[in-house]
Design an enzyme around this catalytic site. Structure first.
Site, mmCIF file in Angstrom:
data_model
loop_
_atom_site.group_PDB
_atom_site.id
_atom_site.type_symbol
_atom_site.label_atom_id
_atom_site.label_comp_id
_atom_site.label_asym_id
_atom_site.label_seq_id
_atom_site.Cartn_x
_atom_site.Cartn_y
_atom_site.Cartn_z
ATOM 1 N N SER A 151 1.038 -1.190 -0.177
ATOM 2 C CA SER A 151 -0.008 -0.001 -0.047
ATOM 3 C C SER A 151 1.028 1.260 -0.004
ATOM 4 C CB SER A 151 -0.871 0.047 1.192
ATOM 5 O OG SER A 151 -1.820 -1.157 1.276
ATOM 6 N N TYR B 231 -4.220 14.926 3.723
ATOM 7 C CA TYR B 231 -3.224 13.917 2.733
ATOM 8 C C TYR B 231 -2.162 13.170 3.897
ATOM 9 C CZ TYR B 231 0.646 12.380 -0.121
ATOM 10 O OH TYR B 231 1.489 11.542 -0.799
#
Length: 284
Positions: A140, A155
């Site tokens: 990931s 973010y």
């Protein structure tokens, strides 16, 4: 997963940038790759270019923040290749600004793509990897900002979540024959600064009103980030690091050592917090 030849991988955000770099590196190593992306035209071009190198790749369009679309993409890879060994949760966006510029839609969009899509990816593809009992690997994409948050960008919050999820999954999935790595890149030459090009209509309120600022602190910050991004490392190099990380079951995959001193300072600060209370007796 020392020998990747003949294995099957699913890579999100694969039409460009880091995702395309990973898909290319895996395909060059003999992996059969299903590229997934929200941009249909860019995806078709990426698949066509890779096929010209005589690798076995296909493409499927999906908005990975929608679980149903990601599940349909999983059906597509099973229909094409019969199984899947490697999941790369790479799709991501830059999101919106820091405190003072937050919006509910901006948070929703950033969380949906950068974090919830990773959760959906694991929940959908994990059982498919377990099913064939041949082992597998999940990568990931977080960010170096998932280890050192120096501002209040949504973010960064989502990337910390990806790191936490990956660390936990690594412990839980190892007994099931599935390795887990988290990619924490620094600046890579991608189009993440232009993420708004893929803003779905349901998150339209996340779009900032008016054009970007041309002067002032925010404008300077945006220019600095864009310049650093444009001068970032080659996505294919990142892809090669990911391939090596899968082969050697690395828990963390870094792209450079630029922020190592900052991370060391963060850990030192945490250790200082323990040192301050080490000899104190907690109240009961």
């Amino acid at each position: 997963m020392k020998d990747l030849r003949g294995k099957i991988a699913f890579v999100t955000g694969a039409a460009s940038g880091i995702g395309l770099g990973i898909a290319t590196a895996l395909a060059q190593a003999g992996v059969k790759v299903m590229l997934c992306d929200i941009e249909q035209e860019a995806l078709a071009k990426a698949v066509e270019r890779l096929k010209q190198t005589n690798v076995d790749v296909e493409g499927v369009r999906a908005d990975v923040s929608l679980k149903d679309e990601l599940a349909a993409a999983a059906d597509a890879i099973i229909a094409r290749y019969g199984k899947v060994h490697i999941l790369v949760n790479n799709a991501g966006i830059g999101g919106v600004g820091p405190y003072g510029l937050w919006t509910e839609a901006g948070w929703d969009w950033t969380i949906a793509v950068n974090l919830r899509a990773v959760v959906w990816g694991v929940s959908i593809f994990g059982p498919l990897i377990e099913k064939h009992r041949e082992g597998g690997h999940i990568v990931s994409t977080a960010s170096i900002a998932g280890l050192i948050s120096r501002n209040s960008l949504p973010y960064n919050v989502t990337k910390y979540g990806v790191v936490a999820l990956s660390e936990g999954l690594r412990l839980e999935l190892a007994p099931r024959g599935i390795g887990v790595s988290v990619l924490c890149p620094g600046f890579v030459h991608t189009r993440i600064m232009d993420s708004m090009r893929n803003l779905p209509e349901r998150f339209a309120a996340a779009r900032p009103p008016g054009p970007p600022p041309v002067e002032g602190p925010l404008a300077e910050r945006l220019k600095w980030m864009r310049d650093r991004n444009d001068a970032g490392v080659d996505p294919l190099y990142v892809g090669e690091l990911v391939r090596e990380g899968i082969e050697n079951d690395w828990p963390y995959i870094m792209t450079d050592a630029e922020y190592e001193p900052v991370i060391e300072a963060r850990f030192a600060s945490i250790k200082e917090a323990f040192d301050r209370i080490r000899d104190r007796t907690p109240r009961r």
